[in-house]
Design a protein around this motif. Structure first.
Motif, short mmCIF file in Angstrom:
data_model
loop_
_atom_site.label_atom_id
_atom_site.label_comp_id
_atom_site.label_asym_id
_atom_site.label_seq_id
_atom_site.Cartn_x
_atom_site.Cartn_y
_atom_site.Cartn_z
N UNK A 257 -8.29 29.53 5.40
CA UNK A 257 -8.83 29.18 4.15
C UNK A 257 -9.96 28.37 4.00
N UNK A 258 -10.00 27.23 4.86
CA UNK A 258 -11.56 26.71 4.84
C UNK A 258 -12.84 27.45 5.49
N UNK A 259 -12.62 28.30 6.24
CA UNK A 259 -13.40 29.38 6.59
C UNK A 259 -13.78 30.10 5.43
N UNK A 260 -12.91 30.48 4.74
CA UNK A 260 -13.14 31.56 3.45
C UNK A 260 -13.99 30.83 2.33
N UNK A 261 -13.46 29.34 2.03
CA UNK A 261 -14.28 28.78 1.22
C UNK A 261 -15.55 28.29 1.78
N UNK A 262 -16.08 28.22 3.12
CA UNK A 262 -17.25 27.94 3.41
C UNK A 262 -18.19 29.20 3.29
N UNK A 263 -17.51 30.42 3.63
CA UNK A 263 -18.29 31.52 3.60
C UNK A 263 -18.54 32.01 2.03
N UNK A 264 -17.54 31.76 0.98
CA UNK A 264 -17.56 31.91 -0.40
C UNK A 264 -18.81 30.93 -0.90
N UNK A 265 -18.80 29.82 -0.36
CA UNK A 265 -19.82 28.73 -0.78
C UNK A 265 -21.40 29.27 -0.23
N UNK A 266 -21.26 29.56 0.77
CA UNK A 266 -22.55 30.06 1.37
C UNK A 266 -23.01 31.34 0.70
N UNK A 267 -22.24 32.27 0.15
CA UNK A 267 -22.68 33.42 -0.66
C UNK A 267 -23.07 32.78 -2.08
N UNK A 268 -22.42 32.01 -2.64
CA UNK A 268 -22.75 31.47 -3.88
C UNK A 268 -24.09 30.97 -3.81
N UNK B 172 -28.28 23.62 -13.19
CA UNK B 172 -26.79 23.08 -13.41
C UNK B 172 -25.79 23.68 -12.48
N UNK B 173 -25.81 25.00 -12.30
CA UNK B 173 -24.96 25.68 -11.59
C UNK B 173 -24.86 25.08 -10.02
N UNK B 174 -26.24 24.81 -9.74
CA UNK B 174 -26.49 24.17 -8.30
C UNK B 174 -25.81 22.91 -8.21
N UNK B 175 -25.96 22.10 -9.32
CA UNK B 175 -25.33 20.72 -9.22
C UNK B 175 -23.71 20.92 -9.12
N UNK B 176 -23.29 22.06 -9.89
CA UNK B 176 -21.95 22.26 -9.64
C UNK B 176 -21.30 22.77 -8.26
N UNK B 177 -22.15 23.37 -7.98
CA UNK B 177 -21.99 23.89 -6.24
C UNK B 177 -22.01 22.95 -5.43
N UNK B 178 -22.89 21.72 -5.54
CA UNK B 178 -23.01 20.67 -4.59
C UNK B 178 -21.62 19.75 -5.08
N UNK B 179 -21.00 19.79 -6.17
CA UNK B 179 -19.70 19.20 -6.34
C UNK B 179 -18.59 19.82 -5.64
N UNK B 180 -18.50 21.21 -5.62
CA UNK B 180 -17.57 22.01 -5.07
C UNK B 180 -17.42 22.01 -3.77
N UNK B 181 -18.82 21.89 -2.81
CA UNK B 181 -18.81 21.66 -1.62
C UNK B 181 -18.28 19.97 -1.20
N UNK B 182 -18.55 19.24 -1.94
CA UNK B 182 -17.89 17.92 -1.45
C UNK B 182 -16.45 18.10 -1.90
N UNK C 216 -14.46 20.71 -1.32
CA UNK C 216 -14.05 21.21 -0.42
C UNK C 216 -13.78 20.30 0.93
N UNK C 217 -14.24 19.25 0.87
CA UNK C 217 -13.77 18.03 1.72
C UNK C 217 -12.46 17.83 1.99
N UNK C 218 -11.68 18.36 1.09
CA UNK C 218 -10.25 18.10 1.26
C UNK C 218 -9.96 18.82 2.19
N UNK C 219 -10.20 20.16 2.54
CA UNK C 219 -9.88 20.86 3.57
C UNK C 219 -10.17 20.61 4.94
N UNK C 220 -11.34 19.78 5.05
CA UNK C 220 -11.96 19.46 6.59
C UNK C 220 -12.95 18.36 6.01
N UNK C 221 -12.71 17.06 6.52
CA UNK C 221 -13.73 15.98 6.40
C UNK C 221 -15.13 16.35 6.62
#
Length: 147
Positions: A79-90, A105-115, A117-122
């Motif tokens: 799941x974490x790998x999938x999230x990383x790949x999805x964020x990279x594609x985004x 603004x979407x780039x700002x939201x993307x940064x929040x989503x990346x942070x 995703x820290x729930x999946x791995x520190x």
């Protein structure tokens, strides 16, 4: 060994003149009429390039971080790998859309989503904080350049 200083021919014809300050002129920090604030030929394009470059670099770092996180950082779920790949594609898709008004603004939201995703791995939280700071700097540069 130093020799005598040579005088430039005609140097006395062009004395150095101090910069004068007039309202709305170049001396007061505000651009005059028809003057570009940043000195760039196309400030909008330069700022879009900064945003796109930041997002492209983020995508590259995210994709290259998968294997080291898996090997050194411990367990990284599918799941974490999938999230990383999805964020990279985004990031890549958003980098191509920087002409749109909603891209920053979407780039700002993307940064929040990346942070988030820290729930999946520190280590994703660490990457999120680093890129959020880089994105904040890009937003600052954008505001300064575009006024």
């Amino acid at each position: 060994m130093t020799g005598p200083v040579e005088e430039r021919p005609g140097a006395e014809d062009h004395p150095a003149t101090p910069a004068t300050s007039s309202p709305g002129g170049p001396g007061d920090g505000e651009p005059g009429p028809g003057e570009r604030r940043s000195g760039l030929r196309n400030p909008d394009k330069a700022v879009r390039g900064l945003g796109a470059g930041t997002l492209a670099l983020e995508a590259l770092v995210l994709l290259l971080a998968i294997q080291p996180i898996r090997v050194v950082g411990g367990h990284l779920s599918g799941t974490a790998v999938g999230v990383i790949v999805a964020l990279a594609v985004a990031c890549v898709v958003l980098a191509g859309q920087m002409k749109r008004s909603w891209a920053w603004p979407a780039g700002t939201v993307l940064q929040g989503l990346l942070m988030l995703s820290g729930l999946l791995h520190w280590s994703l939280l660490v990457l999120g904080v680093i890129f959020a700071l880089v994105w904040a700097y890009a937003l600052h540069v954008r505001r300064v350049v575009l006024g």
